[in-house]
Scaffold this motif. Structure first.
Motif, PDB file in Angstrom:
ATOM      1  N   THR A  10       9.002  -1.212  10.621  1.00  0.00           N
ATOM      2  CA  THR A  10       7.639  -0.730  10.405  1.00  0.00           C
ATOM      3  C   THR A  10       6.682  -1.873  10.107  1.00  0.00           C
ATOM      4  N   ARG A  29      12.092   6.980   5.664  1.00  0.00           N
ATOM      5  CA  ARG A  29      11.337   5.955   4.948  1.00  0.00           C
ATOM      6  C   ARG A  29      10.911   4.838   5.903  1.00  0.00           C
ATOM      7  N   PRO A  30       9.867   4.086   5.533  1.00  0.00           N
ATOM      8  CA  PRO A  30       9.508   2.917   6.339  1.00  0.00           C
ATOM      9  C   PRO A  30      10.525   1.792   6.133  1.00  0.00           C
ATOM     10  N   SER A  67       0.823  -1.212   0.000  1.00  0.00           N
ATOM     11  CA  SER A  67       0.000   0.000   0.000  1.00  0.00           C
ATOM     12  C   SER A  67       0.857   1.263   0.000  1.00  0.00           C
ATOM     13  N   GLY A  68       0.205   2.390  -0.317  1.00  0.00           N
ATOM     14  CA  GLY A  68       0.875   3.673  -0.476  1.00  0.00           C
ATOM     15  C   GLY A  68       1.880   4.046   0.588  1.00  0.00           C
ATOM     16  N   PRO A  69       1.486   4.094   1.875  1.00  0.00           N
ATOM     17  CA  PRO A  69       2.420   4.562   2.904  1.00  0.00           C
ATOM     18  C   PRO A  69       3.669   3.706   3.057  1.00  0.00           C
ATOM     19  N   LEU A  70       3.599   2.441   2.639  1.00  0.00           N
ATOM     20  CA  LEU A  70       4.746   1.550   2.796  1.00  0.00           C
ATOM     21  C   LEU A  70       5.564   1.397   1.515  1.00  0.00           C
TER      22      LEU A  70
END
Length: 312
Positions: free
Chosen positions: A87, A47-48, A11-14
């Motif tokens: 994360t 960053r994650p 997904s986007g955030p990762l």
């Protein structure tokens, strides 16, 4: 902590994460060094960070009849990765499709397109792709050509290279202290307490019976252990037998911890039993009285060895 499936797009955030690539089953000192580099790199760039693992293990796919060898469950790995500061955990479900994916497609189709990886960190011996033809050199050349950054962490040594094989060897030889040194924590088996035949209770040593499942079998015998009740966090000290219980028929493989000064009900509870010291191998005694006398000695020695640990 997020639990990602390699078959699904990230997904986007990762997306744009730094991924520590490896199996990381035991998460020993060498694994921790690779994961630590990925987490540090990710943090430095905002960053994650993601730690990968494989389940089932590739060995289980290619050799389905191989004896159990796992050092951790997925749940244990997730907790270890979270404690390390990652994360998310990424689980590669190793199957025929993944096994037949070329190393180049693994980089472009999975790491770059599906995951949106910014960079990857591996150990020097990491291999991937069909016939394990992918290696760190391919990541550094072909991967870089497609915009994927990579770093390699050299092996960590402690009187030899630290590896999952060394941890397994130490446990099979009845040396949980060496295993704990390599892992940075005691080897621990987690499971649900089951009803048994109550032999321990009849002898005055009620045990919490746990199936060993897919875990590696350490040397059969009696150990000084601690137990953690996951629902409450309560920590207990005790002695445990792991093996086939040669005193009783029929033979049945079990982990049977007896916890000192505990009278509660653990049936149906999930507990984690950590192995601290090997006391003796499994044995069949001439009588139950002889067995009980030895169990008393075992418990006294376990109490002594565990006395240095803090009480719950």
């Amino acid at each position: 902590m997020r639990w990602l499936d390699h078959r699904e797009p990230v997904s986007g955030p990762l997306r744009g994460a730094v991924i520590a690539l490896g199996n990381f089953d035991g998460f020993h000192q060498g694994h921790q060094a690779v994961a630590g580099e990925a987490i540090k790199w990710a943090k430095s760039e905002g960053r994650p960070s993601i730690i990968a693992t494989f389940d089932p293990h590739p060995v289980r796919h290619f050799k389905p009849d191989a004896p159990p060898f796992r050092l951790t469950t997925l749940e244990q790995r997730q907790e270890l990765y979270l404690a390390a500061g990652a994360t998310a955990m990424l689980v590669f479900h190793f199957d025929a499709e993944l096994a037949s994916t070329s190393a180049e497609d693994f980089i472009t189709d999975i790491l770059i397109e599906r995951f949106g990886a910014y960079g990857v960190v591996t150990g020097g011996d990491f291999s991937f792709g069909k016939m394990a033809k992918g290696n760190v050199e391919l990541l550094q050349t072909f991967g870089a050509e497609h915009g994927l950054k990579s770093r390699v962490v050299e092996a960590v040594e402690n009187e030899g290279v630290i590896s999952s094989s060394r941890v397994r060897e130490a446990l099979r030889e009845g040396d949980p202290q060496l295993a704990a040194e390599l892992l940075t924590r005691p080897f621990a088996i987690r499971g649900i307490v089951e009803h048994g035949d109550k032999n321990g209770r009849k002898l005055g040593y009620p045990t919490a019976n746990i199936a060993i499942g897919t875990y590696l079998r350490p040397k059969y015998g009696v150990y000084a252990v601690t137990g953690k009740v996951l629902s409450t966090g309560e920590t207990l000290k005790g002695a445990a037998n792991i093996g086939i219980r040669p005193q009783f028929e029929p033979p049945k493989e079990l982990l049977e911890p007896y916890f000192f000064d505990f009278s509660g009900d653990l049936y149906g509870q999930e507990i984690e039993v950590a192995f601290h010291h090997f006391l003796r191998g499994e044995a069949k005694f001439d009588s139950l009285d002889d067995l009980m006398a030895q169990m008393e000695k075992d418990c006294a020695e376990a109490r002594r060895l565990l006395s240095a640990l803090p009480d719950d």
